[in-house]
Design a protein around this motif. Sequence first.
Motif, PDB file in Angstrom:
ATOM      1  N   ASP A 446       0.692  -1.226   0.079  1.00  0.00           N
ATOM      2  CA  ASP A 446      -0.119   0.118   0.020  1.00  0.00           C
ATOM      3  C   ASP A 446       0.854   1.236  -0.075  1.00  0.00           C
ATOM      4  OD1 ASP A 446      -2.048   1.791   0.296  1.00  0.00           O
ATOM      5  OD2 ASP A 446      -2.512   1.377   2.413  1.00  0.00           O
ATOM      6  N   PHE A 447       1.475   1.632  -1.528  1.00  0.00           N
ATOM      7  CA  PHE A 447       2.679   2.679  -1.271  1.00  0.00           C
ATOM      8  C   PHE A 447       2.133   4.046  -0.903  1.00  0.00           C
ATOM      9  CE2 PHE A 447       0.811   3.022  -5.422  1.00  0.00           C
ATOM     10  CZ  PHE A 447       1.066   4.499  -5.894  1.00  0.00           C
ATOM     11  N   ASN A 448       0.472   4.247  -1.134  1.00  0.00           N
ATOM     12  CA  ASN A 448      -0.090   5.795  -0.635  1.00  0.00           C
ATOM     13  C   ASN A 448      -0.632   5.623   0.505  1.00  0.00           C
ATOM     14  OD1 ASN A 448      -1.984   4.092  -1.695  1.00  0.00           O
ATOM     15  ND2 ASN A 448      -2.606   5.603  -3.020  1.00  0.00           N
ATOM     16  N   ALA A 478      -5.259  -2.497   9.012  1.00  0.00           N
ATOM     17  CA  ALA A 478      -3.952  -2.907   8.772  1.00  0.00           C
ATOM     18  C   ALA A 478      -3.158  -3.079   9.868  1.00  0.00           C
ATOM     19  CB  ALA A 478      -3.308  -1.961   7.582  1.00  0.00           C
ATOM     20  N   LEU A 479      -2.318  -4.117  10.226  1.00  0.00           N
ATOM     21  CA  LEU A 479      -2.015  -4.441  11.540  1.00  0.00           C
ATOM     22  C   LEU A 479      -0.243  -4.826  11.100  1.00  0.00           C
ATOM     23  CD1 LEU A 479      -4.418  -7.128  12.907  1.00  0.00           C
ATOM     24  CD2 LEU A 479      -4.230  -4.579  12.968  1.00  0.00           C
ATOM     25  N   GLY A 480       0.611  -3.949  12.035  1.00  0.00           N
ATOM     26  CA  GLY A 480       1.978  -4.372  12.081  1.00  0.00           C
ATOM     27  C   GLY A 480       2.519  -4.911  13.306  1.00  0.00           C
ATOM     28  N   ARG A 519       4.846  -6.673   4.652  1.00  0.00           N
ATOM     29  CA  ARG A 519       4.656  -7.517   5.756  1.00  0.00           C
ATOM     30  C   ARG A 519       3.398  -6.910   6.759  1.00  0.00           C
ATOM     31  NH1 ARG A 519       9.565  -9.698   8.959  1.00  0.00           N
ATOM     32  NH2 ARG A 519      10.219  -7.405   8.959  1.00  0.00           N
ATOM     33  N   VAL A 520       3.176  -5.833   6.556  1.00  0.00           N
ATOM     34  CA  VAL A 520       1.713  -5.146   7.201  1.00  0.00           C
ATOM     35  C   VAL A 520       0.617  -6.273   6.768  1.00  0.00           C
ATOM     36  CG1 VAL A 520       0.258  -3.415   7.636  1.00  0.00           C
ATOM     37  CG2 VAL A 520       2.780  -3.046   7.571  1.00  0.00           C
ATOM     38  N   ASP A 552     -10.405   1.463   9.317  1.00  0.00           N
ATOM     39  CA  ASP A 552      -9.702   2.591   8.251  1.00  0.00           C
ATOM     40  C   ASP A 552      -8.413   3.159   8.889  1.00  0.00           C
ATOM     41  OD1 ASP A 552     -11.747   2.088   6.691  1.00  0.00           O
ATOM     42  OD2 ASP A 552     -12.786   3.789   7.496  1.00  0.00           O
ATOM     43  N   SER A 553      -7.550   2.449   9.609  1.00  0.00           N
ATOM     44  CA  SER A 553      -6.335   2.734  10.302  1.00  0.00           C
ATOM     45  C   SER A 553      -5.246   1.573  10.345  1.00  0.00           C
ATOM     46  CB  SER A 553      -6.855   3.261  11.650  1.00  0.00           C
ATOM     47  OG  SER A 553      -7.479   4.379  11.940  1.00  0.00           O
ATOM     48  N   PHE A 554      -3.885   2.181  10.392  1.00  0.00           N
ATOM     49  CA  PHE A 554      -2.867   1.265  10.827  1.00  0.00           C
ATOM     50  C   PHE A 554      -2.524   1.180  12.257  1.00  0.00           C
ATOM     51  CE2 PHE A 554      -2.374   2.924   6.571  1.00  0.00           C
ATOM     52  CZ  PHE A 554      -1.786   2.069   5.716  1.00  0.00           C
TER      53      PHE A 554
END
Length: 580
Positions: A446-448, A478-480, A519-520, A552-554
């Motif tokens: 997800d580059f942007n 999205a989860l890191g 890897r996210v 809608d968040s990381f």
Amino acid sequence: MKRLAWLLLTVSLGCSGEATRTSGAADSGASAPASTSIRFEEAGSGSGIAFVHRNGSTGQKYMVETLGSGVCVLDFDSDGWPDLYFVQSGALPADPAAPGRATSRLYRNRGDGTFEDVTAGSGLGREGYGMGCTVADIENDGDADLFVTGFGGNVLYRNEGSGKFTDITREAGVQGGLWATSAAFGDYDGDSLPDLYVVDYVDFSLENNVYCGEMKPGYRSYCHPQTFNGQPDFLYHNQGGGHFQDVSKAAGVADPSGKGLGVVWGDFDDDGRQDIFVANDSTPNFLYHNNGNGTFTEMGQQSGVALGENGLPQAGMGVDAGDCDGDGREDLFVTNLSQEPNSLFRNLGSGLFADESYPSGLGSPSLLALGFGTDFLDADEDGDLDIFVGNGHILDNVELYSDTITYKQAPFFFENEGRCRFKDVSASVGEYFKTRDVIRGSAVLDFNHDGAPDLVVSASNLPAHLLKNRSAKAHWIALGLEGQRGLDALGARVEVVSGGKSQWRERRSSSSYLSQGDRVLSFGLGDQASVQKVRIRWSDGSRQELGPLAADSFYGIRQGEQETVRSGAGEAWKGRGKGR
């Protein structure tokens, strides 16, 4: 005669009736394009990506020339934006001193939708003939390190944390020396130190380059892998401090009969341990079951993933793993040679798989195409995994032998309609999918940072392409992940519960072909504006539960901690250093 027979088999395609798209030509309008909300558009020259692969073609048809190279996603400067590394091949024989030689390229994501070439001074202008790459933090110091495979030797680059990389290959003990293709980091012993699996192909060399194809001008062709013996793969155990030990034979993974091109780690039997799948070219695929004591048992035949449904080995190229039917088990998708369907192996549990290549809708469209890079991704964020397939033939003069197949071929996009049943929507997802190319590597990112998964592809002797996801928006999360004490979280398994539905992902490094995506872990949520639960099983077996979390968040999640670090759409990834 055998080599010529293989060549004729590969291209004698005229009467199969599967013609239009899979021949590599653009759609002719024979049938109406499938309707879909999925759209991709090329980021174009304004993105700053200007990589062009060079295969060193000499006219001698050196086999290594036609297999291309890969691309890796990494956040090398820990600024929260995914960067890109493209592997270069170059001249044959390789000549590092040649003026103006093509090199691998590192592109820094500026965070505004564009990239900057920062190769100069980075230490990543790779010498030798490059193939694939994989990324992990091998020393758990917070920086993404890079391993690059090649024809005749590999390179391990340690990230020094300032945009500089140092070649530590020999001191790490991972130099190899055979023809290595794909590689992947995984944690097979649960110590949170990334171990390394390296796939080797065949014993081809410039000196044993035999003549294949018809004996007339212009008809010489690249040889089938059956012309050469296979090579053993390598498993390197991470001992800490940037040092690895070759444990291939002791672990039971050094089978010289394999001719490997793709590899992926995954817990395929849900026992909490990382197994290994290898896509082999013209020999049975390997599925190595992790015994939990430092050894593996090859279970490909017993599990049902070694052969095609006709009981014969197929020419496996790329591979990805993902849960396409929502049952919590990792399924396998493998791209194969033309006249062989791409293979979907649906995981039935208890170590067994069913070949559902044709029932899934993925087999028939692929019969005349030759697939390489492939990725599971939820392009429309509806909560199930779609599939991208990059195509391009091996034989650059295939049109001399066939009037129905081309060297350049259009890619595929398959939309998941639920429970691993797919429809080919390639003709309606964007102009690039109507364009012939010679795709080899592919990766998802997800580059942007808009929450929609994008695609990047590398092509043989052609420019790379960055494909921006323009699909209709839905909710996502999205989860890191970061292990305890900053350790890598490879092998962690995540369940996200939203709207009464569960989705599962595994934290892994490489898949596809010669490549690695972000890897996210990204989850599409459809119309659900929140997640009720996030359940994590870490690589050491410990478990953690969080939630609810807004969509809608990381989110950056550290093992054993309930507090998360949140970043919104369009923002830099403010998660933990290990998030990527």
